[in-house]
Design an enzyme around this catalytic site. Structure first.
Site, PDB file in Angstrom:
ATOM      1  N   TYR A 441      56.410  62.790  35.791  1.00 42.03           N
ATOM      2  CA  TYR A 441      56.092  63.800  34.777  1.00 42.03           C
ATOM      3  C   TYR A 441      56.133  63.244  33.358  1.00 42.03           C
ATOM      4  O   TYR A 441      56.548  62.123  33.133  1.00 42.03           O
ATOM      5  CB  TYR A 441      56.915  65.067  34.919  1.00 42.03           C
ATOM      6  CG  TYR A 441      58.425  65.001  34.872  1.00 42.03           C
ATOM      7  CD1 TYR A 441      59.144  63.895  34.477  1.00 42.03           C
ATOM      8  CD2 TYR A 441      59.150  66.140  35.240  1.00 42.03           C
ATOM      9  CE1 TYR A 441      60.515  63.899  34.433  1.00 42.03           C
ATOM     10  CE2 TYR A 441      60.527  66.159  35.200  1.00 42.03           C
ATOM     11  CZ  TYR A 441      61.205  65.031  34.793  1.00 42.03           C
ATOM     12  OH  TYR A 441      62.575  65.054  34.759  1.00 42.03           O
ATOM     13  N   GLU A 442      55.624  64.067  32.426  1.00 35.64           N
ATOM     14  CA  GLU A 442      55.402  63.684  31.019  1.00 35.64           C
ATOM     15  C   GLU A 442      54.426  62.516  30.899  1.00 35.64           C
ATOM     16  O   GLU A 442      54.550  61.673  30.027  1.00 35.64           O
ATOM     17  CB  GLU A 442      56.730  63.353  30.324  1.00 35.64           C
ATOM     18  CG  GLU A 442      57.800  64.400  30.483  1.00 35.64           C
ATOM     19  CD  GLU A 442      57.344  65.819  30.196  1.00 35.64           C
ATOM     20  OE1 GLU A 442      56.356  65.981  29.457  1.00 35.64           O
ATOM     21  OE2 GLU A 442      57.944  66.762  30.717  1.00 35.64           O
ATOM     22  N   GLY A 443      53.445  62.493  31.781  1.00 35.85           N
ATOM     23  CA  GLY A 443      52.480  61.400  31.824  1.00 35.85           C
ATOM     24  C   GLY A 443      52.959  60.343  32.786  1.00 35.85           C
ATOM     25  O   GLY A 443      54.007  59.723  32.562  1.00 35.85           O
TER      26      GLY A 443
END
Length: 594
Positions: A441-443
């Site tokens: 997550y978060e890229g």
């Protein structure tokens, strides 16, 4: 049962010896009077909260998980709400926030230390207040005076928590194709409709209100990311007194059943004409959201540092206690039926790999925290610019390199336990499960790698990378004549030269075929990550050499530095070879043949 003790001594080493924060803070007007004793006392109190209040809830919270009651109602595990109330009562949400809105005005670096301990103690619990700080930062930077008045003091106090709502069922990282709509209501607000997925802490009973920051499109918005706007969508609309009022038309449709972080509610959020309020300018929502996203990426690095630390503590304790087989060089505990497994070389490899990663990751996270403070608060514009450039360069390293290594570290910790690591009782398998999401997550870490090579290095002709290279060069020059530093300086110089050469090669290939950049991005990030770790380990080794007669702490630091350079940095040889292999073998086969 697992255990956790805040690693205060190593935290103080990084803060006061490696970074010399007293001198650094003296150059920042808001923090000029902050001394080492005050910082240390904050760390000690934060460690008590982390280890005594939320760590005991980690394993039980994982086993219980979150409960979707129905009709959009979600309950956190037993004890979570009460722990959160203690967190707020003790003032921890306000630590580094603006005093104008009730914050304590302490450095971001001090908040980073708090976040490490909270994540070691209970990553899933820490996610409830974690994104709130990002929402605060985004509104502090781009909110209107009226929005700040209504929302910031509540986020700072922790009375209200925050989320960021980006991902939709059909799009993850590619936000340019999101479909959520924002229709003007005629009163300055907007009607927000759409579905967002994977929303951490999207619904819960921990705080009295939840403030969603939502990306959506105006009716006349251009296509792509240039047509995205950002909106505040409260769960409860604030009334005239600033308290939670009418229920807004946003509701949790379900919660995800996940591999890890069971005790944090990961929600499907449905916006059905919910009232929202624009943040910043129309069609420029990504600018405001990036404040929160970049903070979240650094926060994920802190999550992984925290998990790697607690996994290391437990595997080390087990390795010292577990008796199995005899040392290859002869029995060490002749009065026992076997020796502790820490005598075995490969167990030591696993432990030292964990230790070397954790201590370098801590140094990197704290250093970036200090540079964020310098970027925002130093009176010299040139210092602010240099610090901002280095933060931008290092953010994908913090997010991707630390999370990759921490997942490997938690796996090594579980391996040290053998069969006991695979069962719940010892807690190690939870650390592995919880750490796995941090790579995603978060890229995803591939996205971070593309960001590093494409946007942070090649886009500006390597200017940011050269600034980091100047720090390395200055350090190397300062070691001239130090025979005892050669074993650290020479490999540091070598990897620095190789990064420069590899960067040029990838840039030239990418100019002819962009797939070359994509093929090289992931190994390239790991190579640059090792350059960063090498620089930090060389600096820590210098401090340890100068003080190795002052106790075992410095002897251990020096031994760990030697291990890193001898057995971890050599990974770069294969990584560079892979990065140079090009895109041919990846792209040659037709997709139909897979």
């Amino acid at each position: 049962m697992p255990q956790y003790t805040p690693p205060v001594r190593d935290m103080q080493f990084v803060l006061h010896e490696l970074l010399d924060v007293g001198a650094a803070f003296s150059q920042l007007p808001p923090h000029a009077d902050l001394d080492a004793d005050t910082v240390n006392s904050i760390i000690e109190e934060a460690g008590k909260f982390a280890s005594q209040v939320i760590f005991p809830l980690n394993q039980s919270g994982d086993e219980e998980g979150c409960t979707y009651v129905g009709d959009g109602v979600v309950k956190a595990p037993k004890g979570y709400r009460e722990a959160y109330q203690q967190y707020c009562e003790q003032g921890w949400p306000a630590l580094s926030c603006d005093p104008e809105f009730g914050g304590q005005g302490l450095p971001e670096l001090v908040n980073n230390v708090l976040q490490e301990m909270l994540n070691s103690a209970n990553q899933a619990w820490t996610m409830y207040p974690g994104l709130t700080h990002g929402a605060y930062s985004s509104l502090h930077a781009y909110g209107t005076p009226e929005q700040k008045k209504v929302y910031l003091s509540k986020l700072v106090s922790g009375e209200w928590t925050g989320t960021m709502c980006l991902t939709e069922p059909h799009c993850g990282t590619d936000l340019g194709i999101l479909r959520s709509k924002a229709e003007p209501r005629g009163d300055g607000s907007y009607s927000i409709s759409g579905t967002k997925i994977f929303i951490s802490s999207g619904e819960h009973d921990v705080s009295e209100n939840i403030i969603h920051l939502v990306l959506a499109r105006l009716p006349d918005a251009p296509a792509g990311t240039k047509g995205i706007s950002l909106f505040i969508v409260p769960k409860f609309l604030p009334d005239a007194a600033g308290k939670p009022g009418a229920r807004n038309a946003v509701k949790c449709g379900s919660i995800e059943h996940k591999m890890g972080i069971h005790s944090n509610a990961t929600c499907v959020m449905n916006f059905d004409g919910a009232q929202g309020f624009m943040v910043g300018e129309p069609n420029r929502g990504m600018q405001a959201m990036f404040v929160m996203m970049n903070g979240a990426r650094l926060g994920v690095g802190m999550q992984s540092l925290g998990l790697a630390e607690v996994a290391y503590q437990n595997s080390l304790a087990y390795a010292k206690d577990r008796l199995q087989s005899r040392s290859l060089t002869g029995a060490k505990l002749k009065d026992k039926p076997a020796d502790p497994i820490i005598v075995h070389p490969d167990v030591r490899r696993m432990l030292l790999s964990q230790k070397a990663h954790v201590e370098a990751a801590r140094a990197l996270c704290y250093w970036v925290g200090l540079m964020i403070d310098q970027e925002h608060k130093h009176p010299d514009e040139a210092v602010r610019k240099d610090a901002g450039d280095l933060v931008a360069l290092l953010t994908p390293i913090v997010k991707a390199f630390i999370t990759d290594n921490s997942f490997e570290s938690t796996n090594l910790g579980m391996q040290v336990f053998g069969g006991h690591g695979y069962v719940r009782e010892w807690g190690m398998e939870q650390y592995v499960r919880d750490a796995r999401i941090n790579l995603i997550y978060e890229g995803t870490n591939t996205i971070q790698s593309l960001d590093l090579i494409g946007r942070k290095v090649l886009q500006d002709g390597g200017a940011k990378l050269k600034k980091f290279g100047k720090l390395v060069q200055d350090f190397v020059v300062a070691q001239a004549g130090r025979e005892d530093m050669k074993e650290f300086v020479e490999p540091l110089m070598d990897i620095g030269d190789k990064v420069v050469k590899l960067t040029g090669e990838i840039g030239m290939k990418a100019a002819q075929n962009p797939d070359e950049m994509g093929a090289a991005a992931v190994p390239y990030l790991r190579v640059v990550g090792h350059l960063v770790y090498s620089y930090l380990w060389a600096r820590m080794a210098r401090l340890a050499l100068d003080k190795q007669g002052e106790g075992d702490f410095y002897k251990a630091k020096l031994a760990t530095a030697r291990y890193y350079f001898a057995r971890m940095l050599p990974e770069t040889a294969s990584l560079i070879r892979v990065a140079r292999a090009g895109s041919g073998s990846l792209m040659a086969m037709d997709a139909a043949l897979f």
